[in-house]
Write a protein that holds these residues in place. Structure first.
Motif, PDB file in Angstrom:
ATOM      1  N   UNK A  20       0.823  -1.203   0.000  1.00 48.11           N
ATOM      2  CA  UNK A  20       0.000   0.000   0.000  1.00 48.11           C
ATOM      3  C   UNK A  20       0.857   1.253   0.000  1.00 48.11           C
ATOM      4  N   UNK A  21       1.960   1.226   0.756  1.00 46.34           N
ATOM      5  CA  UNK A  21       2.840   2.391   0.844  1.00 46.34           C
ATOM      6  C   UNK A  21       3.463   2.733  -0.506  1.00 46.34           C
ATOM      7  N   UNK A  22       4.132   1.788  -1.196  1.00 48.96           N
ATOM      8  CA  UNK A  22       4.676   2.136  -2.512  1.00 48.96           C
ATOM      9  C   UNK A  22       3.595   2.485  -3.534  1.00 48.96           C
ATOM     10  N   UNK A  23       2.433   1.825  -3.442  1.00 49.75           N
ATOM     11  CA  UNK A  23       1.349   2.140  -4.370  1.00 49.75           C
ATOM     12  C   UNK A  23       0.846   3.564  -4.159  1.00 49.75           C
ATOM     13  N   UNK A  24       0.774   3.979  -2.899  1.00 51.33           N
ATOM     14  CA  UNK A  24       0.332   5.344  -2.593  1.00 51.33           C
ATOM     15  C   UNK A  24       1.329   6.375  -3.099  1.00 51.33           C
ATOM     16  N   UNK A  25       2.620   6.089  -2.945  1.00 51.05           N
ATOM     17  CA  UNK A  25       3.646   7.012  -3.438  1.00 51.05           C
ATOM     18  C   UNK A  25       3.612   7.110  -4.960  1.00 51.05           C
ATOM     19  N   UNK A  26       3.407   5.979  -5.617  1.00 50.87           N
ATOM     20  CA  UNK A  26       3.289   5.978  -7.084  1.00 50.87           C
ATOM     21  C   UNK A  26       2.090   6.802  -7.524  1.00 50.87           C
ATOM     22  N   UNK A  27       0.971   6.601  -6.841  1.00 57.18           N
ATOM     23  CA  UNK A  27      -0.244   7.332  -7.184  1.00 57.18           C
ATOM     24  C   UNK A  27      -0.037   8.834  -6.997  1.00 57.18           C
ATOM     25  N   UNK A  28       0.650   9.214  -5.914  1.00 57.28           N
ATOM     26  CA  UNK A  28       0.927  10.635  -5.679  1.00 57.28           C
ATOM     27  C   UNK A  28       1.803  11.204  -6.785  1.00 57.28           C
ATOM     28  N   UNK A  74       5.123   5.062 -13.255  1.00 61.62           N
ATOM     29  CA  UNK A  74       4.552   4.008 -12.417  1.00 61.62           C
ATOM     30  C   UNK A  74       5.494   2.810 -12.334  1.00 61.62           C
ATOM     31  N   UNK A  75       6.079   2.442 -13.459  1.00 59.01           N
ATOM     32  CA  UNK A  75       7.034   1.332 -13.494  1.00 59.01           C
ATOM     33  C   UNK A  75       8.258   1.664 -12.653  1.00 59.01           C
ATOM     34  N   UNK A  76       8.790   2.869 -12.846  1.00 56.38           N
ATOM     35  CA  UNK A  76       9.965   3.300 -12.077  1.00 56.38           C
ATOM     36  C   UNK A  76       9.639   3.362 -10.588  1.00 56.38           C
ATOM     37  N   UNK A  77       8.458   3.898 -10.262  1.00 57.80           N
ATOM     38  CA  UNK A  77       8.071   4.027  -8.860  1.00 57.80           C
ATOM     39  C   UNK A  77       7.902   2.689  -8.165  1.00 57.80           C
ATOM     40  N   UNK A  78       7.215   1.756  -8.796  1.00 57.12           N
ATOM     41  CA  UNK A  78       7.011   0.447  -8.179  1.00 57.12           C
ATOM     42  C   UNK A  78       8.322  -0.299  -8.018  1.00 57.12           C
ATOM     43  N   UNK A  79       9.217  -0.158  -8.985  1.00 54.93           N
ATOM     44  CA  UNK A  79      10.519  -0.809  -8.882  1.00 54.93           C
ATOM     45  C   UNK A  79      11.402  -0.213  -7.814  1.00 54.93           C
ATOM     46  N   UNK A 100      13.054   8.107  -1.138  1.00 55.73           N
ATOM     47  CA  UNK A 100      13.226   9.528  -0.838  1.00 55.73           C
ATOM     48  C   UNK A 100      14.089  10.216  -1.886  1.00 55.73           C
ATOM     49  N   UNK A 101      15.112   9.526  -2.376  1.00 49.71           N
ATOM     50  CA  UNK A 101      15.973  10.107  -3.416  1.00 49.71           C
ATOM     51  C   UNK A 101      15.197  10.285  -4.716  1.00 49.71           C
ATOM     52  N   UNK A 102      14.403   9.283  -5.101  1.00 53.58           N
ATOM     53  CA  UNK A 102      13.610   9.387  -6.328  1.00 53.58           C
ATOM     54  C   UNK A 102      12.623  10.547  -6.239  1.00 53.58           C
ATOM     55  N   UNK A 103      11.920  10.680  -5.105  1.00 50.43           N
ATOM     56  CA  UNK A 103      10.956  11.763  -4.956  1.00 50.43           C
ATOM     57  C   UNK A 103      11.640  13.127  -4.968  1.00 50.43           C
ATOM     58  N   UNK A 104      12.809  13.214  -4.351  1.00 52.57           N
ATOM     59  CA  UNK A 104      13.549  14.479  -4.341  1.00 52.57           C
ATOM     60  C   UNK A 104      13.943  14.886  -5.754  1.00 52.57           C
ATOM     61  N   UNK A 105      14.432  13.926  -6.530  1.00 49.43           N
ATOM     62  CA  UNK A 105      14.793  14.215  -7.919  1.00 49.43           C
ATOM     63  C   UNK A 105      13.572  14.656  -8.715  1.00 49.43           C
ATOM     64  N   UNK A 114      12.329   7.119 -18.762  1.00 46.92           N
ATOM     65  CA  UNK A 114      13.226   5.966 -18.701  1.00 46.92           C
ATOM     66  C   UNK A 114      14.691   6.373 -18.919  1.00 46.92           C
ATOM     67  N   UNK A 115      14.938   7.406 -19.711  1.00 48.99           N
ATOM     68  CA  UNK A 115      16.323   7.838 -19.917  1.00 48.99           C
ATOM     69  C   UNK A 115      16.924   8.378 -18.632  1.00 48.99           C
ATOM     70  N   UNK A 116      16.072   8.889 -17.732  1.00 50.36           N
ATOM     71  CA  UNK A 116      16.551   9.405 -16.448  1.00 50.36           C
ATOM     72  C   UNK A 116      16.275   8.464 -15.277  1.00 50.36           C
ATOM     73  N   UNK A 117      15.523   7.395 -15.514  1.00 55.76           N
ATOM     74  CA  UNK A 117      15.164   6.532 -14.397  1.00 55.76           C
ATOM     75  C   UNK A 117      15.459   5.064 -14.572  1.00 55.76           C
ATOM     76  N   UNK A 118      15.845   4.637 -15.773  1.00 51.14           N
ATOM     77  CA  UNK A 118      16.056   3.206 -16.012  1.00 51.14           C
ATOM     78  C   UNK A 118      17.216   2.659 -15.196  1.00 51.14           C
ATOM     79  N   UNK A 119      18.326   3.379 -15.175  1.00 48.36           N
ATOM     80  CA  UNK A 119      19.508   2.896 -14.444  1.00 48.36           C
ATOM     81  C   UNK A 119      19.221   2.837 -12.949  1.00 48.36           C
ATOM     82  N   UNK A 120      18.598   3.880 -12.414  1.00 51.99           N
ATOM     83  CA  UNK A 120      18.272   3.893 -10.988  1.00 51.99           C
ATOM     84  C   UNK A 120      17.314   2.773 -10.611  1.00 51.99           C
ATOM     85  N   UNK A 121      16.321   2.525 -11.454  1.00 53.22           N
ATOM     86  CA  UNK A 121      15.373   1.447 -11.193  1.00 53.22           C
ATOM     87  C   UNK A 121      16.058   0.089 -11.232  1.00 53.22           C
TER      88      UNK A 121
END
Length: 348
Positions: A44-52, A72-77, A88-93, A127-134
């Motif tokens: 529920x926690x990661x799903x809520x963050x993805x939804x936000x 959504x893919x990046x967030x769930x991963x 926290x790092x992903x949300x800050x970015x 994905x160009x900015x999030x694929x490696x991090x995910x």
């Protein structure tokens, strides 16, 4: 033709074979079981963050529909990792870069031909900015798949967790530093300097650097490093036996203080600021060499479109090998691997 005795004997011989297949099926199925400690409630926690993140992106026009799906893919991963630092790092970015994209957007429209108000990032951009991090976040999940408890101290006691974290920090510090440099550097009062020739070039030129842009890249990376350090500290505090008693005050404070590794936290901050600064320089170097920049004398902007009538297009720099998304991907990948490798050599 088999008689009853032959049939019974054959059944007896096949029964162990069927049991062994059933056992193998159960064993193979267990390999794909959810990570230890993961339940429907814990999702529920990661799903809520993805939804936000997706709702915020769509409402603020920071994300296009395809970009929302990719986010959504990046967030769930990422958010399904139990250590708080990944999310926290992903949300800050995401929040800081989206905010800066809108900063003085009207001025940027006059300097960039393809500038979009709000950003409107597509799936390719996400994905160009999030694929490696995910991928790094998922690698952490895979290595500690069967570990129900993943304390923050794991980063300071296990070289694998530490290396993955530093690579992750390097990736998003590079992306954040480059985004801050692009969004703020273009507002520099004087024209930027091409990193390869040190000549003045029009604002928006790939490979152009400015004092404001370089300072912004350092600050963007520093923010990621500080966010990571504070996330680790907060998780250490939550995991320690800290409690307040009116007659004794704070108890368990010694255990919390002893769990904090100042050298490790400082290394996170330095890694973030360094990855932001040098990642932006690497992005500029790639942009000046393997990415084409043309200047429209009619519109007075850097353009990527074919020349129109009565318009003269001048080549400023680079050759047409990579586009902007590919440059972002490769620069963040190189910085992530370099940051992880350096952390392994220095800390371990």
């Amino acid at each position: 033709m088999r008689g009853p005795l032959d049939t019974a004997l054959l059944t007896f011989q096949l029964k162990p074979f069927h049991l062994s297949l059933l056992h193998q099926d159960r064993m193979s199925f267990s390999k794909f079981a959810p990570p230890a400690g993961m339940t429907a409630g814990s999702l529920l926690y990661p799903a809520a963050l993805c939804a936000f993140m997706v709702r915020h992106g769509l409402s603020k026009k920071s994300l296009a529909p395809s970009g929302a799906l990719a986010a959504t893919v990046v967030g769930l991963g990422t958010f399904t990792n139990s250590p708080y630092v990944f999310g926290s790092v992903l949300l800050t970015f995401y929040l800081s870069s989206s905010r800066l994209t809108k900063f003085k957007s009207q001025i940027k429209k006059t300097l960039e031909e393809d500038h979009q108000e709000g950003g409107g990032r597509t799936a390719v951009q996400v994905f160009s900015n999030g694929a490696v991090g995910t991928a790094l976040a998922l690698a952490f999940q895979y290595i500690y798949w069967n570990s129900e408890y993943r304390p923050a101290a794991l980063f300071m006691n296990d070289w694998r967790a530490s290396t993955l974290l530093f690579a992750y920090i390097g990736h998003y510090a590079c992306c954040n530093g480059d985004t801050w440099a692009s969004e703020l550097g273009i507002l520099n009062k004087s024209w930027p300097t091409l990193i390869t020739t040190l000549k003045k070039v029009p604002p928006g030129t790939n490979g152009g650097v400015s004092p404001l842009g370089l300072a912004a890249s350092f600050a963007g990376g520093l923010l990621i490093g500080v966010t990571a350090a504070f996330s680790v500290i907060i998780q250490l505090a939550l995991e320690s036996p800290l409690s307040w008693q009116s007659n004794k005050g704070w108890t368990g404070l010694d255990a919390f203080v002893s769990s904090v590794d100042a050298k490790f936290l400082l290394a996170l901050i330095l890694a973030g600021s360094g990855a932001g600064f040098f990642g932006s320089l690497l992005d500029s170097l790639l942009g000046a060499t393997v990415q084409k920049s043309n200047y429209s004398t009619k519109k007075k902007v850097i353009t990527y479109k074919a020349p129109q009538k009565d318009d003269e297009i001048k080549s400023i720099s680079g050759i047409d090998i990579l586009d902007n998304h590919q440059v972002n991907f490769f620069s963040s990948l190189i910085i992530a691997l370099t940051t992880g490798y350096l952390s392994l050599k220095v800390l371990w």
